[in-house]
Scaffold this motif. Structure first.
Motif, mmCIF file in Angstrom:
data_model
loop_
_atom_site.group_PDB
_atom_site.id
_atom_site.type_symbol
_atom_site.label_atom_id
_atom_site.label_comp_id
_atom_site.label_asym_id
_atom_site.label_seq_id
_atom_site.Cartn_x
_atom_site.Cartn_y
_atom_site.Cartn_z
ATOM 1 N N MET A 182 35.334 32.472 39.970
ATOM 2 C CA MET A 182 36.537 33.290 39.945
ATOM 3 C C MET A 182 37.474 32.751 41.037
ATOM 4 N N THR A 183 38.536 33.477 41.357
ATOM 5 C CA THR A 183 39.518 32.996 42.331
ATOM 6 C C THR A 183 38.866 32.450 43.595
ATOM 7 N N ARG A 204 45.738 42.812 41.949
ATOM 8 C CA ARG A 204 45.872 43.679 40.777
ATOM 9 C C ARG A 204 46.288 45.087 41.160
ATOM 10 N N GLY A 210 41.966 35.243 37.964
ATOM 11 C CA GLY A 210 43.004 36.261 37.842
ATOM 12 C C GLY A 210 43.943 36.281 39.026
ATOM 13 N N SER A 211 43.460 36.749 40.184
ATOM 14 C CA SER A 211 44.380 37.027 41.296
ATOM 15 C C SER A 211 45.029 35.777 41.877
ATOM 16 N N ILE A 213 35.269 40.162 29.208
ATOM 17 C CA ILE A 213 34.496 39.854 30.414
ATOM 18 C C ILE A 213 34.077 41.119 31.155
ATOM 19 N N ARG A 249 36.970 31.741 35.417
ATOM 20 C CA ARG A 249 37.737 32.950 35.087
ATOM 21 C C ARG A 249 38.593 33.330 36.301
ATOM 22 N N LYS A 295 43.552 41.053 32.991
ATOM 23 C CA LYS A 295 43.291 42.492 33.098
ATOM 24 C C LYS A 295 44.251 43.125 34.100
HETATM 25 C C1 LIG Z 1 38.349 40.361 37.344
HETATM 26 C C2 LIG Z 1 37.348 39.354 36.937
HETATM 27 C C3 LIG Z 1 37.552 37.981 37.187
HETATM 28 C C4 LIG Z 1 38.764 37.429 37.921
HETATM 29 O O1 LIG Z 1 38.682 37.743 39.275
HETATM 30 P P1 LIG Z 1 39.721 37.118 40.329
HETATM 31 O O2 LIG Z 1 38.972 37.188 41.616
HETATM 32 O O3 LIG Z 1 40.926 37.964 40.303
HETATM 33 O O4 LIG Z 1 39.989 35.718 39.924
HETATM 34 C C5 LIG Z 1 36.587 37.097 36.730
HETATM 35 N N1 LIG Z 1 35.490 37.516 36.079
HETATM 36 C C6 LIG Z 1 35.260 38.815 35.833
HETATM 37 C C7 LIG Z 1 34.015 39.217 35.109
HETATM 38 C C8 LIG Z 1 36.165 39.773 36.258
HETATM 39 O O5 LIG Z 1 35.920 41.078 36.007
#
Ligand SMILES: *Cc1c(COP(=O)(O)O)cnc(C)c1O
Length: 230
Positions: A200-201, A225, A218-219, A77, A216, A35
């Protein structure tokens, strides 16, 4: 550090955490949360063979998904508004954020019209936070049978975003609660819910120790972001 080495580090950590927990690393999938990042930022990760990505906005995914190879797997997500379901279904292999019976009914109805079976996860508000989407555990115990009876859904698992904590360890009781809730729902209904999307991260190693099948991230891969610009 560039995106590829970040990705490789995260993927190696995922494997190491699975092994440390006595689990088969093949059981834990890394979802790259793309995203806000444009297709050209994502392409290098596609080119080294990664295929599972997460997006949270329909409008953004409508531009991005067709710009990338067709063999990728996209998971939604972010919250899905009922009036966007028709656009979302053709884009996403899994809608992870089904947070009400009404939304499940709507998705099933549209999936029927499109002659497909939509794979979904149920989002659980595991920390019972008033501002957050998701079924409460109690609501899901009451309504799961009705969701499972819908004809055009493949209900494959659960997902949650635990309350923001000060340390990664703060997420552990919520991850454990999600797994136990999943186990209870399975015994209640006899329907298998194999997928557990959590971590997450900041806390994915803990999530893997507690049984996550999808993390999941991302960062840790893309960096901080910024706004999505198409
Ligand atoms: C943005 C998001 C993530 C990833 O988050 P990071 O901390 O950047 O890894 C995971 N799950 C959901 C539902 C998100 O919205």
């Amino acid at each position: 550090m560039d995106v590829i080495s970040n990705y490789q580090n995260v993927a190696a950590t995922v494997r190491r955490c699975a092994e440390a927990a006595g689990r088969d690393p093949e059981e834990v999938a890394l979802m790259v949360v793309s995203k806000t990042w444009a297709a050209e930022c994502i392409l290098p990760i596609v080119n080294i063979g990664h295929s599972l990505f997460g997006e949270n906005r329909i409008q953004e995914a409508l531009e991005k998904v067709p710009a990338l190879p067709e063999n990728l797997h996209w998971h939604l997500i972010g919250h899905l508004q009922k009036n966007k379901a028709r656009k979302a279904l053709p884009l996403f292999h899994v809608i992870e954020t089904v947070d009400s019976l009404r939304l499940a009914q709507q998705i099933s109805r549209i999936a029927g019209e499109l002659s497909l079976t939509q794979r979904i996860f149920l989002q659980i508000n595991i920390g019972e936070e008033p501002q957050k989407a998701g079924f409460t555990v109690q609501a899901l115990c009451e309504q799961l049978a009705e969701v499972l009876a819908l004809p055009h859904l493949d209900v494959a698992g659960v997902m949650a975003i635990p309350p923001r904590g000060d340390t990664p360890e703060a997420s552990r009781p919520h991850f454990r609660a999600l797994r136990e809730c999943r186990d209870d729902l399975q015994s209640l209904t006899g329907h298998a819910l194999p997928e557990l999307s959590m971590g997450m991260t900041s806390d994915f190693p803990i999530a893997i120790a507690e049984g996550a099948t999808i993390v999941r991230v991302g960062s840790a891969i893309f960096g901080h972001r910024r706004q999505f610009v198409s």
